[in-house]
Enzyme design. Sequence first.
Site, PDB file in Angstrom:
ATOM      1  N   LYS A  43     -38.199  -8.820  27.143  1.00 10.47           N
ATOM      2  CA  LYS A  43     -37.083  -9.145  28.041  1.00 10.47           C
ATOM      3  C   LYS A  43     -37.569 -10.112  29.121  1.00 10.47           C
ATOM      4  O   LYS A  43     -38.791 -10.314  29.279  1.00 10.47           O
ATOM      5  CB  LYS A  43     -36.548  -7.857  28.664  1.00 10.47           C
ATOM      6  CG  LYS A  43     -37.568  -7.092  29.502  1.00 10.47           C
ATOM      7  CD  LYS A  43     -37.089  -5.690  29.858  1.00 10.47           C
ATOM      8  CE  LYS A  43     -38.142  -4.936  30.653  1.00 10.47           C
ATOM      9  NZ  LYS A  43     -37.782  -3.531  30.865  1.00 10.47           N
ATOM     10  N   ARG A 141     -30.200   6.206  34.524  1.00 14.90           N
ATOM     11  CA  ARG A 141     -29.903   4.778  34.445  1.00 14.90           C
ATOM     12  C   ARG A 141     -28.921   4.569  33.297  1.00 14.90           C
ATOM     13  O   ARG A 141     -27.785   4.197  33.513  1.00 14.90           O
ATOM     14  CB  ARG A 141     -31.210   4.006  34.256  1.00 14.90           C
ATOM     15  CG  ARG A 141     -31.087   2.525  34.403  1.00 14.90           C
ATOM     16  CD  ARG A 141     -32.431   1.824  34.479  1.00 14.90           C
ATOM     17  NE  ARG A 141     -33.231   1.917  33.264  1.00 14.90           N
ATOM     18  CZ  ARG A 141     -34.385   1.278  33.081  1.00 14.90           C
ATOM     19  NH1 ARG A 141     -34.883   0.508  34.034  1.00 14.90           N
ATOM     20  NH2 ARG A 141     -35.067   1.411  31.958  1.00 14.90           N
ATOM     21  N   TYR A 266     -42.497 -25.865  57.653  1.00 16.05           N
ATOM     22  CA  TYR A 266     -41.369 -25.442  58.484  1.00 16.05           C
ATOM     23  C   TYR A 266     -41.832 -24.619  59.671  1.00 16.05           C
ATOM     24  O   TYR A 266     -42.693 -23.745  59.542  1.00 16.05           O
ATOM     25  CB  TYR A 266     -40.401 -24.592  57.648  1.00 16.05           C
ATOM     26  CG  TYR A 266     -39.647 -25.402  56.614  1.00 16.05           C
ATOM     27  CD1 TYR A 266     -38.740 -26.392  56.992  1.00 16.05           C
ATOM     28  CD2 TYR A 266     -39.858 -25.175  55.259  1.00 16.05           C
ATOM     29  CE1 TYR A 266     -38.057 -27.136  56.038  1.00 16.05           C
ATOM     30  CE2 TYR A 266     -39.177 -25.904  54.296  1.00 16.05           C
ATOM     31  CZ  TYR A 266     -38.279 -26.893  54.697  1.00 16.05           C
ATOM     32  OH  TYR A 266     -37.621 -27.617  53.749  1.00 16.05           O
ATOM     33  N   MET A 314     -39.672 -24.424  48.882  1.00 12.73           N
ATOM     34  CA  MET A 314     -39.076 -24.172  47.577  1.00 12.73           C
ATOM     35  C   MET A 314     -39.907 -24.798  46.449  1.00 12.73           C
ATOM     36  O   MET A 314     -40.089 -24.197  45.398  1.00 12.73           O
ATOM     37  CB  MET A 314     -37.641 -24.699  47.536  1.00 12.73           C
ATOM     38  CG  MET A 314     -36.904 -24.295  46.282  1.00 12.73           C
ATOM     39  SD  MET A 314     -35.222 -24.920  46.188  1.00 12.73           S
ATOM     40  CE  MET A 314     -34.341 -23.785  47.221  1.00 12.73           C
TER      41      MET A 314
HETATM   42  C1  LIG Z   1     -38.858  -2.778  30.472  1.00  5.99           C
HETATM   43  C2  LIG Z   1     -38.811  -1.565  29.624  1.00  5.99           C
HETATM   44  C3  LIG Z   1     -39.944  -1.159  28.902  1.00  5.99           C
HETATM   45  C4  LIG Z   1     -41.301  -1.818  29.055  1.00  5.99           C
HETATM   46  O1  LIG Z   1     -41.865  -1.453  30.288  1.00  5.99           O
HETATM   47  P1  LIG Z   1     -43.384  -1.812  30.670  1.00  5.99           P
HETATM   48  O2  LIG Z   1     -43.647  -0.989  31.864  1.00  5.99           O
HETATM   49  O3  LIG Z   1     -43.445  -3.264  30.951  1.00  5.99           O
HETATM   50  O4  LIG Z   1     -44.209  -1.418  29.500  1.00  5.99           O
HETATM   51  C5  LIG Z   1     -39.805  -0.097  28.044  1.00  5.99           C
HETATM   52  N1  LIG Z   1     -38.622   0.556  27.911  1.00  5.99           N
HETATM   53  C6  LIG Z   1     -37.522   0.207  28.603  1.00  5.99           C
HETATM   54  C7  LIG Z   1     -36.249   0.960  28.401  1.00  5.99           C
HETATM   55  C8  LIG Z   1     -37.584  -0.854  29.492  1.00  5.99           C
HETATM   56  O5  LIG Z   1     -36.489  -1.191  30.199  1.00  5.99           O
END
Ligand SMILES: *Cc1c(COP(=O)(O)O)cnc(C)c1O
Length: 375
Positions: A43, A141, A266, A314
């Site tokens: 992700k 969640r 700045y 930036m």
């Molecule tokens: C992001 C995520 C992971 C991976 O987490 P890490 O700590 O980076 O290994 C695993 N399961 C879910 C549901 C996640 O959202």
Amino acid sequence: MVNATPEILRDTKIVVDLGKIAYNMSKIREMVGPQTEVMPVIKANGYGHGALAIAPTLIKNGAAALAVATLTEALELKDAYPDYPVLIMGHTPNRLLHHVVARDIIQTIWSIEQAEMLGSLAASLQKNARVHIKVDTGFHRLGKAPSDAFAAEICRMFNVAHLCVEGIFSHLALAGTEADEIQYQQFLHFVQKLEGLGCRFRYQHIADSIACVDYPRYRMNLVRPGALLYGMKSAQFGDLPVVQALTFQTAISQLHQVAAGEGLSYDYLWKAKRDSIIATLPFGYADGYPRNLREKGYVIINGVKAPIVGVICMDQCMADVTDVPDVCCGTEAIIYGDGHDGSMTIEEAASLAGTNKNDIIARLTARPPRVYIGE
Ligand SMILES: *Cc1c(COP(=O)(O)O)cnc(C)c1O
């Protein structure tokens, strides 16, 4: 010309060593053994490393599937690699579920309504929709808490036509060994109860990076490591010799002589205590560098630490190179490295910025070009 290396249009770049990602993947597979499969989490653009570029390395090195958080991330992968199995671990709103079915994406769900909607969309396309069920064991969640009602609802999902219930999972809050064990036991007992009711899950999973190192029995038959793949270690009890795959680097764009007493950037928040040589570096917070590393961060130039001085802008920032030998316009500066050259590691950046390692890498934006080496 075939396979010409594309011209890199910026000095600020993120170099990703695919060989190191492959190595980390092999270490994880070795650790979990042949009974447990590995589903790398890519992700947030592969935690900044570039999801599309690292996906083939992970599949070649034995990934069972690739996990992402959102529909857009899944679609991007499916556009490039239609045959790679991709799980969306997040929620996809009902109005968008048709994309999931059309592109053979595996979706996380927790209700019979979602199951029926996916089943009917799949029927109309003469396909089967694949799902993993999310169980809430305390994180609050996504998913529903284990209960007789939820168990009955899951049993009904197995009877939905054109729906393939392929997995069931939960996520740990990592609130401590006792709390983790309570979550794991809840999940395990719920899965056992469902199996007693005739439900069969190809994949049962609860372990992220930390859990898969620290709690061998939580690995079940699938683990979901993210951080570990990129060489981030956070496990407390176990250790796995993974290596940081990414280097963030740039080159000096200009040098200034700044007289003692003069300010810079700045608000002139930094003032020279001595006559100084200041290097301007073409990276800033829009590249994902934490703005709060002002006067904490540093870069390595010619093997010497050069502190970041003044407000981080930036697109640019300044470093004091008064004590660095042989600097000129174009001299390389290491922003994040693996530490062997004295460079700031992701771990140190996280601690100085008051956040965690995943935040430091996931916030790297699309602007710095990614350069892939090692394969
Ligand atoms: C992001 C995520 C992971 C991976 O987490 P890490 O700590 O980076 O290994 C695993 N399961 C879910 C549901 C996640 O959202």
